[in-house]
Scaffold this motif. Structure first.
Motif, PDB file in Angstrom:
ATOM      1  N   GLN A 101      21.613  32.455  37.723  1.00  0.00           N
ATOM      2  CA  GLN A 101      23.046  32.338  37.459  1.00  0.00           C
ATOM      3  C   GLN A 101      23.686  31.209  38.254  1.00  0.00           C
ATOM      4  N   GLY A 102      22.909  30.600  39.158  1.00  0.00           N
ATOM      5  CA  GLY A 102      23.432  29.486  39.940  1.00  0.00           C
ATOM      6  C   GLY A 102      24.468  29.884  40.968  1.00  0.00           C
ATOM      7  N   VAL A 103      24.268  31.035  41.614  1.00  0.00           N
ATOM      8  CA  VAL A 103      25.240  31.575  42.561  1.00  0.00           C
ATOM      9  C   VAL A 103      24.715  31.471  43.992  1.00  0.00           C
ATOM     10  N   ASP A 104      25.497  30.876  44.865  1.00  0.00           N
ATOM     11  CA  ASP A 104      25.176  30.851  46.299  1.00  0.00           C
ATOM     12  C   ASP A 104      26.044  31.894  46.977  1.00  0.00           C
ATOM     13  N   LEU A 105      25.479  33.055  47.267  1.00  0.00           N
ATOM     14  CA  LEU A 105      26.263  34.133  47.862  1.00  0.00           C
ATOM     15  C   LEU A 105      26.714  33.813  49.274  1.00  0.00           C
ATOM     16  N   ALA A 106      26.116  32.799  49.884  1.00  0.00           N
ATOM     17  CA  ALA A 106      26.540  32.398  51.226  1.00  0.00           C
ATOM     18  C   ALA A 106      27.790  31.528  51.189  1.00  0.00           C
ATOM     19  N   ASP A 107      28.195  31.091  50.016  1.00  0.00           N
ATOM     20  CA  ASP A 107      29.383  30.262  49.863  1.00  0.00           C
ATOM     21  C   ASP A 107      30.628  31.093  50.208  1.00  0.00           C
ATOM     22  N   ARG A 108      31.438  30.600  51.123  1.00  0.00           N
ATOM     23  CA  ARG A 108      32.610  31.350  51.580  1.00  0.00           C
ATOM     24  C   ARG A 108      33.628  31.603  50.473  1.00  0.00           C
ATOM     25  N   ARG A 109      33.546  30.863  49.376  1.00  0.00           N
ATOM     26  CA  ARG A 109      34.450  31.108  48.257  1.00  0.00           C
ATOM     27  C   ARG A 109      34.265  32.499  47.672  1.00  0.00           C
ATOM     28  N   HIS A 110      33.083  33.076  47.900  1.00  0.00           N
ATOM     29  CA  HIS A 110      32.790  34.383  47.320  1.00  0.00           C
ATOM     30  C   HIS A 110      33.110  35.546  48.265  1.00  0.00           C
ATOM     31  N   THR A 111      33.589  35.232  49.469  1.00  0.00           N
ATOM     32  CA  THR A 111      33.887  36.292  50.439  1.00  0.00           C
ATOM     33  C   THR A 111      34.911  37.300  49.923  1.00  0.00           C
ATOM     34  N   PRO A 112      36.025  36.875  49.295  1.00  0.00           N
ATOM     35  CA  PRO A 112      36.982  37.877  48.785  1.00  0.00           C
ATOM     36  C   PRO A 112      36.348  38.817  47.750  1.00  0.00           C
ATOM     37  N   PHE A 113      35.476  38.277  46.924  1.00  0.00           N
ATOM     38  CA  PHE A 113      34.803  39.116  45.930  1.00  0.00           C
ATOM     39  C   PHE A 113      33.917  40.144  46.627  1.00  0.00           C
ATOM     40  N   LEU A 114      33.131  39.701  47.584  1.00  0.00           N
ATOM     41  CA  LEU A 114      32.227  40.610  48.302  1.00  0.00           C
ATOM     42  C   LEU A 114      33.005  41.638  49.111  1.00  0.00           C
ATOM     43  N   ARG A 115      34.116  41.192  49.681  1.00  0.00           N
ATOM     44  CA  ARG A 115      34.951  42.117  50.458  1.00  0.00           C
ATOM     45  C   ARG A 115      35.517  43.210  49.557  1.00  0.00           C
ATOM     46  N   ARG A 116      35.885  42.821  48.339  1.00  0.00           N
ATOM     47  CA  ARG A 116      36.420  43.817  47.401  1.00  0.00           C
ATOM     48  C   ARG A 116      35.324  44.782  46.965  1.00  0.00           C
ATOM     49  N   CYS A 117      34.087  44.279  46.805  1.00  0.00           N
ATOM     50  CA  CYS A 117      32.962  45.164  46.494  1.00  0.00           C
ATOM     51  C   CYS A 117      32.811  46.236  47.570  1.00  0.00           C
ATOM     52  N   ALA A 118      32.945  45.827  48.825  1.00  0.00           N
ATOM     53  CA  ALA A 118      32.811  46.771  49.933  1.00  0.00           C
ATOM     54  C   ALA A 118      33.919  47.815  49.896  1.00  0.00           C
ATOM     55  N   VAL A 119      35.151  47.384  49.635  1.00  0.00           N
ATOM     56  CA  VAL A 119      36.284  48.309  49.579  1.00  0.00           C
ATOM     57  C   VAL A 119      36.092  49.327  48.458  1.00  0.00           C
ATOM     58  N   LEU A 120      35.588  48.851  47.321  1.00  0.00           N
ATOM     59  CA  LEU A 120      35.373  49.730  46.166  1.00  0.00           C
ATOM     60  C   LEU A 120      34.098  50.561  46.285  1.00  0.00           C
ATOM     61  N   LYS A 121      33.333  50.332  47.363  1.00  0.00           N
ATOM     62  CA  LYS A 121      32.049  51.008  47.589  1.00  0.00           C
ATOM     63  C   LYS A 121      31.084  50.767  46.420  1.00  0.00           C
ATOM     64  N   MET A 122      31.121  49.547  45.936  1.00  0.00           N
ATOM     65  CA  MET A 122      30.242  49.131  44.848  1.00  0.00           C
ATOM     66  C   MET A 122      28.907  48.676  45.442  1.00  0.00           C
ATOM     67  N   VAL A 123      27.826  49.348  45.076  1.00  0.00           N
ATOM     68  CA  VAL A 123      26.504  48.918  45.525  1.00  0.00           C
ATOM     69  C   VAL A 123      26.200  47.573  44.866  1.00  0.00           C
ATOM     70  N   VAL A 124      25.762  46.603  45.665  1.00  0.00           N
ATOM     71  CA  VAL A 124      25.513  45.253  45.166  1.00  0.00           C
ATOM     72  C   VAL A 124      24.009  44.993  45.130  1.00  0.00           C
ATOM     73  N   MET A 125      23.474  44.861  43.930  1.00  0.00           N
ATOM     74  CA  MET A 125      22.066  44.519  43.755  1.00  0.00           C
ATOM     75  C   MET A 125      21.947  43.010  43.560  1.00  0.00           C
ATOM     76  N   VAL A 126      21.024  42.391  44.296  1.00  0.00           N
ATOM     77  CA  VAL A 126      20.871  40.937  44.237  1.00  0.00           C
ATOM     78  C   VAL A 126      19.395  40.588  44.107  1.00  0.00           C
ATOM     79  N   HIS A 127      19.076  39.745  43.133  1.00  0.00           N
ATOM     80  CA  HIS A 127      17.697  39.275  43.006  1.00  0.00           C
ATOM     81  C   HIS A 127      17.333  38.448  44.228  1.00  0.00           C
ATOM     82  N   THR A 128      16.194  38.776  44.836  1.00  0.00           N
ATOM     83  CA  THR A 128      15.652  37.972  45.923  1.00  0.00           C
ATOM     84  C   THR A 128      14.180  37.696  45.631  1.00  0.00           C
TER      85      THR A 128
END
Length: 329
Positions: free
Chosen positions: A145-172
């Motif tokens: 998908q061409g996503v760099d999860l370390a990019d700070r632009r995605h911090t608000p999205f990840l923070r909202r995932c944590a608030v919503l208690k959304m389990v985040v699965m990531v291909h590694t």
């Protein structure tokens, strides 16, 4: 006490011939993969469309697998610099709405796992929408998908995932079935930001690869689970021939064994014969003959000493309080 079992990594797929919006475009040697899977699942003649045939085959396999439930995955697109879908580069796509429709038909077996690419312009809005619809787990596939999860632009999205208690699965780890945009994005180290924001993260495939793949990402995963109590790894596709060496390395780490969640990566089949040296030739041959791919994958991992426990652990993680006090016969 025997808790229910769950497969945390099962793919929903389609070619879009039912109006589902799905797409599956394979190029080069990978173009034979859809043909192989269609034959393996006996899709031809099962329904009037391949989309529906796959759904029926999946439901059939789940019903006979012995599993209580499975987490079924959507797949988001690649997005351009404006946050709009880039269909010219997207080869594998399963819409969230289609996932919800399918899961609603089989709620006794399927838990929907939405897919949201943080690069999309409406990522947080889509996250909120899916959470309101009942989703409690989402999947991101950085290398395709061409996503760099370390990019700070995605911090608000990840923070909202944590608030919503959304389990985040990531291909590694290394990808071999779909078109890769950037292999470096599959490094487990890219998960640090999500973990620091408080997300519960599942590192799909535990950073593994084939014996010839470089760089070796498994050591990073093994180091990170010692630092992050909110990091887990799933065992999806680890029963295949290409990853047998990394599977042995993973199972040799006692710490890692306690953090594994059962996943099959259905419809991609396991290959028990490659584990004959570990489980015995007779057992391997017996497992190889099993017709149900979900049952076969779990049985192989049970023979390797991680199956039932990791499947119960997956159920507890995804089911939460629903798993408390439950017992199977």
């Amino acid at each position: 006490m025997r808790l229910p079992t769950l497969d945390i990594h099962v793919h929903l797929m389609g070619v879009g011939d039912s109006g589902s919006g799905c797409r599956l475009v394979m190029r080069g040697p990978k173009r034979l993969l859809p043909w192989f899977l269609a034959r393996k699942l006996r899709l031809r003649g099962r329904a009037s469309s391949l989309d529906e045939a796959y759904v029926l085959a999946l439901a059939e396999q789940l019903k006979a697998s012995g599993l209580a439930k499975a987490v079924v995955l959507a797949q988001d697109a690649i997005y351009d610099g404006r946050g709009e879908p880039d269909w010219s580069r997207t080869t594998f796509y399963v819409p969230n709405d289609y996932l919800f429709q399918v899961a609603a038909r089989f709620p006794q077996w399927m838990i929907p796992c939405v897919s949201i690419n943080p690069e999309r312009s409406d990522a947080i809005d889509e996250l909120e929408r899916c959470a309101a619809a009942g989703a409690r787990i989402l999947k991101i596939h950085p290398p395709i998908q061409g996503v760099d999860l370390a990019d700070r632009r995605h911090t608000p999205f990840l923070r909202r995932c944590a608030v919503l208690k959304m389990v985040v699965m990531v291909h590694t780890g290394h990808e071999h079935s779909a078109t890769v945009v950037n292999a470096e994005l599959a490094s487990p180290r890219k998960l640090e930001s999500a973990l620091d924001e408080g997300c519960t993260v599942v590192a799909c495939h535990c950073g593994t690869g084939w014996w010839r793949d470089r760089p070796d990402m498994l050591p990073d995963f093994l180091q990170m689970i010692r630092r992050h109590t909110n990091l887990w790894g799933d065992t999806s596709v680890l029963g295949t021939a290409g990853r047998v060496i990394d599977l042995r390395r993973l199972l040799a780490d006692d710490w890692a064994r306690e953090r594994l969640l059962h996943g099959s990566d259905f419809p991609f089949p396991a290959f028990p014969l490659v584990s004959a040296t570990s489980i015995g030739t007779k057992k391997a041959i017996s497992l190889q003959r099993m017709p149900n791919l979900l049952e076969q994958d779990l049985a192989l991992k049970e023979a390797l000493g991680i199956g039932r426990e990791s499947a119960e652990r997956a159920y507890r993680l995804v089911g939460g309080d629903e798993a408390d006090g439950l017992e199977t016969e």
